[in-house]
Each structure stands twice: as structure tokens, then as C-alpha cells.
Scaffold this motif. Structure first.
Motif, PDB file in Angstrom:
ATOM      1  N   VAL A   1       0.850  -1.180   0.000  1.00 45.74           N
ATOM      2  CA  VAL A   1       0.000   0.000   0.000  1.00 45.74           C
ATOM      3  C   VAL A   1       0.895   1.244   0.000  1.00 45.74           C
ATOM      4  O   VAL A   1       1.831   1.345   0.803  1.00 45.74           O
ATOM      5  CB  VAL A   1      -0.924   0.014   1.230  1.00 45.74           C
ATOM      6  N   GLU A   2       0.604   2.147  -0.914  1.00 47.09           N
ATOM      7  CA  GLU A   2       1.394   3.383  -0.972  1.00 47.09           C
ATOM      8  C   GLU A   2       0.995   4.292   0.192  1.00 47.09           C
ATOM      9  O   GLU A   2      -0.182   4.635   0.367  1.00 47.09           O
ATOM     10  CB  GLU A   2       1.141   4.091  -2.294  1.00 47.09           C
ATOM     11  N   VAL A   3       1.982   4.662   0.997  1.00 46.96           N
ATOM     12  CA  VAL A   3       1.739   5.492   2.176  1.00 46.96           C
ATOM     13  C   VAL A   3       2.056   6.940   1.830  1.00 46.96           C
ATOM     14  O   VAL A   3       3.171   7.250   1.383  1.00 46.96           O
ATOM     15  CB  VAL A   3       2.601   5.040   3.368  1.00 46.96           C
ATOM     16  N   PRO A   4       1.101   7.858   2.023  1.00 49.64           N
ATOM     17  CA  PRO A   4       1.367   9.278   1.710  1.00 49.64           C
ATOM     18  C   PRO A   4       2.511   9.821   2.563  1.00 49.64           C
ATOM     19  O   PRO A   4       2.632   9.494   3.750  1.00 49.64           O
ATOM     20  CB  PRO A   4       0.038   9.972   2.061  1.00 49.64           C
ATOM     21  N   GLU A   5       3.355  10.623   1.960  1.00 49.87           N
ATOM     22  CA  GLU A   5       4.464  11.228   2.712  1.00 49.87           C
ATOM     23  C   GLU A   5       3.974  12.419   3.520  1.00 49.87           C
ATOM     24  O   GLU A   5       3.077  13.128   3.117  1.00 49.87           O
ATOM     25  CB  GLU A   5       5.571  11.654   1.738  1.00 49.87           C
TER      26      GLU A   5
END
Length: 247
Positions: free
Chosen positions: A243-247
């Protein structure tokens, strides 16, 4: 209000309750399909579909030429599919291992040629696997690689030589081929007589999952494709997705 479920699902639910209530003991044969169908007022095909639901759940088992029996309970183990997962989650099963045989210069059948994007009949390295746990075969696989990719290299034989047991990605990397992704397609199937003969507790016609997996390199070229035959009664396939985690 009457149930809106198809008749075969209603019958499957009723049969499930009868089995779990102990009407038939573990290992006992159920009445014939024709007799059960008559008792439910349906045709044999509807009754067959109902039994197939329970076979898929691992509650019943079909034995060719003998009938349908109450299956000995077997826990379904999770088969985790992820970016790091191999063909078989040996760590989840005591004494997990495999045996295999490779057949060089095997002409590609149509489905393999299509998935590898090679000419029909082009030469491949075909490897057949039997995965075992506690000495019993629990999963089967067939793998194909284009011979023009690995021939006369140390990676030619998948499970022999200097790269034994390292997997497709590492073997291909050793000859300068960078594998970057895999495509997997699941579809329901029925165990063939040959597969049933190799898989203990599985009868011809029992539900299995066919997992079609193809590895591709950084140019988009397929470098290996495989068919994994996974008995539904033993394995529950699970996917772990990043899952792409927002920075």
C-alpha cells in the motif's frame, strides 16, 4: 418469505446441516445422488451442484466409481501470495520440500506459447514439481522457460547446478535478465485423474485452483510461466499487496 437462493444452494445448506449434525459419520458414504435428488424433488444435476459446494468446502469428498463420502476434517492453511512468495509456502508446513524433473527442448503447447509470447512449438525447458509436506504431495506445478533464454548457461536447469533452489528471479539475474514483476491469474478447475493419483485425499473431479503465474523482465518479456495446481480442501489463497503510504 421464500429463500431467493438457487435450489442447489438451498440443498447444499440443508445437506451441510445434516452432515454437521452427525446424520452420516466421518468416512460414511451418503445415499446415491439419484436417491438424494428424488428426496429433494430435484434433478441429479442440481443435487450434484449442491454436493460440489460441500466438496469445495472440504466437508464431502467424491470417490470415482464409489460415491460421495463425509470427509475427515482437514484444516485449510493460508497460502500467502506476495512479492516475495515462492511457489510454495514451505515455512507454513512442517517438513515442506519438493521434488522435480526437468525436460529440455520441449515444444511449447499453445497455452504456453501464448503466455511466453513465443512461436507454437518453440523449444522450452519444462519442469514438473511435486511439493510435499510430511512426505505427502500437497501441490503440483508445471513450469516452462524459453530455451533460447537459458540454453548453455548455468541457469538452464532450474533445480540443478549452481543456482539450485534460488528461484526464478535469482537465476535469471545470474545471466543478466532482471525480473521485475509477476502476473497471476486464478481460475477454478477440477482435478484430473492424473492429478488425483498424485494428491492424497483428492479424487478426480474435486475442486482445485489453477494459478497461472508468469514472470516478466524489465523489457516486458515473459521469461517463465507456470501452472500451480492447488487443492481447495487444503489451501486458502491470500494476497499481500503493498500500500502506498502518503508522505
Amino acid at each position: 418469505m421464500p429463500s431467493q437462493d438457487p435450489p442447489y444452494l438451498r440443498i447444499a445448506d440443508h445437506l451441510r446441516r445434516r452432515v454437521t449434525a452427525g446424520e452420516w459419520a466421518v468416512g460414511e458414504r451418503l445415499p446415491s445422488r439419484a436417491r438424494l435428488a428424488e428426496s429433494y424433488g430435484v434433478g441429479p444435476n442440481v443435487l450434484q451442484r449442491a454436493q460440489e459446494v460441500l466438496i469445495g468446502e472440504g466437508l464431502l469428498e467424491g470417490r470415482t466409481g464409489s460415491g460421495t463420502y463425509v470427509r475427515e476434517p482437514v484444516d485449510r492453511l493460508p497460502m500467502l501470495r506476495s512479492r516475495t512468495a515462492g511457489a510454495f509456502p514451505a515455512a507454513l508446513v512442517p517438513n515442506g520440500s519438493w521434488e522435480c524433473d526437468s525436460y529440455g527442448r520441449t515444444p511449447a503447447p499453445a497455452h504456453v506459447a501464448r503466455r511466453l509470447r513465443i512461436e507454437l512449438g518453440a523449444l522450452t525447458m519444462h519442469t514438473r514439481y511435486e511439493f510435499t509436506a510430511d512426505g505427502l504431495v500437497v501441490q503440483l506445478a508445471d513450469s516452462w522457460e524459453p530455451m533460447d533464454l537459458t540454453e548453455n548457461t548455468p541457469a538452464q536447469l532450474p533445480e540443478y547446478g549452481p543456482h539450485h533452489g534460488r528461484g526464478v528471479t535469482a537465476r535469471m539475474d545470474s545471466i543478466g535478465v532482471r525480473v521485475v514483476r509477476a502476473v497471476e491469474r486464478l481460475r477454478p478447475a477440477r482435478a484430473s485423474a492424473e492429478q488425483a493419483a498424485l494428491l492424497p485425499g483428492v479424487s478426480a473431479g474435486d475442486p482445485v485452483t489453477l494459478l497461472e503465474r508468469t514472470y516478466l523482465d524489465d523489457t516486458g518479456r515473459p521469461v517463465e510461466t507456470a501452472d500451480l495446481v492447488i487443492p481447495d480442501s487444503r489451501w486458502e489463497i491470500c494476497y499481500e499487496l503493498p500500500v502506498e503510504v502518503p508522505e
